[in-house]
Design an enzyme around this catalytic site. Sequence first.
Site, PDB file in Angstrom:
ATOM      1  N   LYS A  65      23.926  50.820  55.546  1.00  0.00           N
ATOM      2  CA  LYS A  65      25.144  51.833  55.316  1.00  0.00           C
ATOM      3  C   LYS A  65      26.123  51.104  56.005  1.00  0.00           C
ATOM      4  O   LYS A  65      27.232  51.336  55.810  1.00  0.00           O
ATOM      5  CB  LYS A  65      24.754  53.297  55.797  1.00  0.00           C
ATOM      6  CG  LYS A  65      23.853  54.000  54.865  1.00  0.00           C
ATOM      7  CD  LYS A  65      24.258  54.287  53.466  1.00  0.00           C
ATOM      8  CE  LYS A  65      23.453  55.333  52.841  1.00  0.00           C
ATOM      9  NZ  LYS A  65      24.055  55.606  51.399  1.00  0.00           N
ATOM     10  N   TYR A 104      17.103  51.811  56.664  1.00  0.00           N
ATOM     11  CA  TYR A 104      18.147  52.437  56.178  1.00  0.00           C
ATOM     12  C   TYR A 104      19.534  52.252  56.696  1.00  0.00           C
ATOM     13  O   TYR A 104      20.255  51.890  55.975  1.00  0.00           O
ATOM     14  CB  TYR A 104      17.690  53.896  56.092  1.00  0.00           C
ATOM     15  CG  TYR A 104      19.049  55.132  55.590  1.00  0.00           C
ATOM     16  CD1 TYR A 104      18.921  55.417  54.242  1.00  0.00           C
ATOM     17  CD2 TYR A 104      19.817  55.654  56.572  1.00  0.00           C
ATOM     18  CE1 TYR A 104      20.087  56.420  53.758  1.00  0.00           C
ATOM     19  CE2 TYR A 104      20.768  56.369  56.228  1.00  0.00           C
ATOM     20  CZ  TYR A 104      20.999  56.639  54.820  1.00  0.00           C
ATOM     21  OH  TYR A 104      21.896  57.802  54.389  1.00  0.00           O
TER      22      TYR A 104
HETATM   23  N1  LIG Z   1      20.282  63.407  52.669  1.00  0.00           N
HETATM   24  C1  LIG Z   1      20.863  62.991  53.397  1.00  0.00           C
HETATM   25  O1  LIG Z   1      20.561  63.702  54.623  1.00  0.00           O
HETATM   26  C2  LIG Z   1      22.118  62.180  53.520  1.00  0.00           C
HETATM   27  C3  LIG Z   1      22.321  61.174  52.551  1.00  0.00           C
HETATM   28  N2  LIG Z   1      23.433  60.539  52.591  1.00  0.00           N
HETATM   29  C4  LIG Z   1      23.611  59.401  51.250  1.00  0.00           C
HETATM   30  O2  LIG Z   1      24.312  60.188  50.346  1.00  0.00           O
HETATM   31  C5  LIG Z   1      23.771  60.073  49.067  1.00  0.00           C
HETATM   32  C6  LIG Z   1      23.368  61.400  48.304  1.00  0.00           C
HETATM   33  O3  LIG Z   1      22.323  61.835  48.928  1.00  0.00           O
HETATM   34  P1  LIG Z   1      21.256  63.029  48.481  1.00  0.00           P
HETATM   35  O4  LIG Z   1      22.224  64.081  48.101  1.00  0.00           O
HETATM   36  O5  LIG Z   1      20.377  63.210  49.768  1.00  0.00           O
HETATM   37  O6  LIG Z   1      20.766  62.368  47.076  1.00  0.00           O
HETATM   38  P2  LIG Z   1      19.320  62.400  46.672  1.00  0.00           P
HETATM   39  O7  LIG Z   1      18.201  61.468  47.186  1.00  0.00           O
HETATM   40  O8  LIG Z   1      19.002  63.882  46.683  1.00  0.00           O
HETATM   41  O9  LIG Z   1      19.563  61.878  45.022  1.00  0.00           O
HETATM   42  C7  LIG Z   1      19.668  60.666  44.870  1.00  0.00           C
HETATM   43  C8  LIG Z   1      20.391  60.468  43.507  1.00  0.00           C
HETATM   44  O10 LIG Z   1      20.415  59.050  43.242  1.00  0.00           O
HETATM   45  C9  LIG Z   1      19.668  58.667  42.131  1.00  0.00           C
HETATM   46  N3  LIG Z   1      19.142  57.278  42.690  1.00  0.00           N
HETATM   47  C10 LIG Z   1      18.383  57.038  43.430  1.00  0.00           C
HETATM   48  N4  LIG Z   1      17.737  55.776  43.316  1.00  0.00           N
HETATM   49  C11 LIG Z   1      18.336  55.262  42.151  1.00  0.00           C
HETATM   50  C12 LIG Z   1      18.325  53.955  41.641  1.00  0.00           C
HETATM   51  N5  LIG Z   1      17.501  53.070  42.327  1.00  0.00           N
HETATM   52  N6  LIG Z   1      19.006  53.877  40.447  1.00  0.00           N
HETATM   53  C13 LIG Z   1      19.761  54.782  40.106  1.00  0.00           C
HETATM   54  N7  LIG Z   1      19.805  56.153  40.513  1.00  0.00           N
HETATM   55  C14 LIG Z   1      19.134  56.202  41.661  1.00  0.00           C
HETATM   56  C15 LIG Z   1      18.630  59.700  41.839  1.00  0.00           C
HETATM   57  O11 LIG Z   1      18.332  59.925  40.758  1.00  0.00           O
HETATM   58  P3  LIG Z   1      16.874  58.901  39.931  1.00  0.00           P
HETATM   59  O12 LIG Z   1      15.849  59.068  40.878  1.00  0.00           O
HETATM   60  O13 LIG Z   1      16.808  59.771  38.779  1.00  0.00           O
HETATM   61  O14 LIG Z   1      17.347  57.426  39.818  1.00  0.00           O
HETATM   62  C16 LIG Z   1      19.434  60.922  42.354  1.00  0.00           C
HETATM   63  O15 LIG Z   1      20.540  61.226  41.347  1.00  0.00           O
HETATM   64  C17 LIG Z   1      22.978  58.931  49.000  1.00  0.00           C
HETATM   65  O16 LIG Z   1      23.808  57.609  49.179  1.00  0.00           O
HETATM   66  C18 LIG Z   1      22.278  58.926  50.431  1.00  0.00           C
HETATM   67  O17 LIG Z   1      21.749  57.695  51.148  1.00  0.00           O
HETATM   68  C19 LIG Z   1      24.021  60.078  53.666  1.00  0.00           C
HETATM   69  C20 LIG Z   1      23.862  61.072  54.911  1.00  0.00           C
HETATM   70  C21 LIG Z   1      22.764  61.807  54.651  1.00  0.00           C
HETATM   71  C1  LIG Z   2      30.803  61.646  69.639  1.00  0.00           C
HETATM   72  C2  LIG Z   2      29.424  61.750  69.192  1.00  0.00           C
HETATM   73  C3  LIG Z   2      28.525  62.669  69.463  1.00  0.00           C
HETATM   74  C4  LIG Z   2      26.968  62.006  69.109  1.00  0.00           C
HETATM   75  C5  LIG Z   2      25.859  63.232  68.713  1.00  0.00           C
HETATM   76  C6  LIG Z   2      24.803  62.355  68.327  1.00  0.00           C
HETATM   77  C7  LIG Z   2      23.950  63.165  66.941  1.00  0.00           C
HETATM   78  C8  LIG Z   2      22.963  62.274  66.334  1.00  0.00           C
HETATM   79  C9  LIG Z   2      23.181  62.788  64.716  1.00  0.00           C
HETATM   80  C10 LIG Z   2      22.633  61.892  63.726  1.00  0.00           C
HETATM   81  C11 LIG Z   2      22.700  62.598  62.327  1.00  0.00           C
HETATM   82  C12 LIG Z   2      22.539  61.708  61.340  1.00  0.00           C
HETATM   83  C13 LIG Z   2      22.877  62.240  60.028  1.00  0.00           C
HETATM   84  C14 LIG Z   2      22.885  61.585  58.816  1.00  0.00           C
HETATM   85  C15 LIG Z   2      21.136  61.169  58.246  1.00  0.00           C
HETATM   86  C16 LIG Z   2      21.012  60.350  57.143  1.00  0.00           C
HETATM   87  O1  LIG Z   2      21.801  59.532  56.607  1.00  0.00           O
HETATM   88  C17 LIG Z   2      19.722  60.284  56.628  1.00  0.00           C
HETATM   89  N1  LIG Z   2      19.172  61.687  56.457  1.00  0.00           N
HETATM   90  C18 LIG Z   2      19.646  59.787  55.072  1.00  0.00           C
HETATM   91  O2  LIG Z   2      18.206  59.389  54.965  1.00  0.00           O
END
Ligand SMILES: NC(=O)C1=CN([C@@H]2O[C@H](COP(=O)(O)OP(=O)(O)OC[C@H]3O[C@@H](n4cnc5c(N)ncnc54)[C@H](OP(=O)(O)O)[C@@H]3O)[C@@H](O)[C@H]2O)C=CC1
Ligand SMILES: CCCCCCCCCCCCCCCC(=O)[C@@H](N)CO
EC number: 1.1.1.102
Length: 365
Positions: free
Chosen positions: A223, A219
Amino acid sequence: MDHSSSALTEPFMEQLKTLSTSWSLPVAAIVAAIASLIATMGLFSTKNHMPVEGRTVLLTGASEGMGRSAAIQLSQKGANVIIVSRNVGRLEEALADVRAAAKNPSTQRFTYISADVSEHDYAATVIAEAIAWNGGKSPDIVWCVAGMSTPMLWTDDDSVAAARRNMDVNYFGSAEMSRAILREWLAPENSTGPRGEPKHLVFTASMLALFAIIGYGPYTPTKWALRGLADTLAMEVNYYPDNPVKVHIVYPGTIVSPGYERENKTKPDITVELEKDEPAESPDTVARRAIAGLEAGKYFVDVSFLGRLMQTGIMGGSPRNNWVLDTIMGWFIPIIYFFVLRGMNSTIVKWAREKGHPFTQPKKK
Ligand SMILES: NC(=O)C1=CN([C@@H]2O[C@H](COP(=O)(O)OP(=O)(O)OC[C@H]3O[C@@H](n4cnc5c(N)ncnc54)[C@H](OP(=O)(O)O)[C@@H]3O)[C@@H](O)[C@H]2O)C=CC1
Ligand SMILES: CCCCCCCCCCCCCCCC(=O)[C@@H](N)CO
């Protein structure tokens, strides 16, 4: 005959000139830097850099999680909203919530487009459909949120297949959308002049693009790739001064979303252990902070304190939010990382000793 200089005075004058330029250049540079900092810091301005009322916003991945929350909040602020993802049932449910949140229900418009962002050339079709629906005008703001994550150890059987899938959705899904919309926004027939209200292109990365941890091999690179593209485009849009476009990239920490529930099914326990230091937030909270950052005109949109610290630690040639704060904070981050990395690596070794060789630990499926 020239009387203005003698053999004695000339080297002295030269020295003086060198001395004065060696001082005046840095001094002038510092004065100019401070002046431009004060001008660009926006410390005293509360201007909304991304007004949405009456404008049209397209979000991918907005049927669930943070994207859905962002769509609802933008609707509350008066935007017309187009949401894009695959599952039509979930799109319809989400759109009903987006519509119900409208600030001006009689004038705002809403629709969804079902598309798979991992398919080659999906975005040109989506943008064409969006323009047709929007009375021939392209959306003013495009926010690529769609993403997925399948955490596992890099030595696991499926990690490379997972990496390719993550790249197709997270990187190419946003890359294709950004290209399709920029080809509209930057076209000569769509020039507004340098004073036109800027369009906004928003990418969604992750804090893992700033600080990578064990277990996110499939993953995290997707990003990081988005960060490289966003930095590139933040510069490249300046090549079109009559078509103003602002690029932004959001770095969320853990979001308690449906996607998070899914990824936790395979997430190695050691990953859960190390990421617990970043407080998990609701999709609504993360969306609210992200929108606040966009309204503040940030390029690097942080949504938590740790994310803010991490950003300053890796900024390289990225555009800055605030040159003074970012520079001063940047001096301290290596000291923090010295302790954080030592702590994390010793936790990992301790776990390996306690739980046995990773190949022999029970696999999550
Ligand atoms: N959850 C986390 O901890 C973190 C998430 N992120 C990023 O933030 C964003 C939002 O995450 P989150 O709120 O968890 O989202 P979710 O995984 O809960 O939702 C994902 C959304 O994207 C859509 N999606 C997924 N795959 C596709 C595809 N191939 N084509 C079109 N649409 C798609 C899904 O709809 P459907 O399946 O119907 O297509 C849904 O609407 C993402 O980019 C994620 O990588 C970043 C940091 C942390
Ligand atoms: C000054 C720096 C201090 C460092 C502290 C380190 C702590 C590490 C935290 C990592 C957090 C990751 C969150 C995103 C998760 C994500 O993107 C996925 N869940 C999506 O799949």
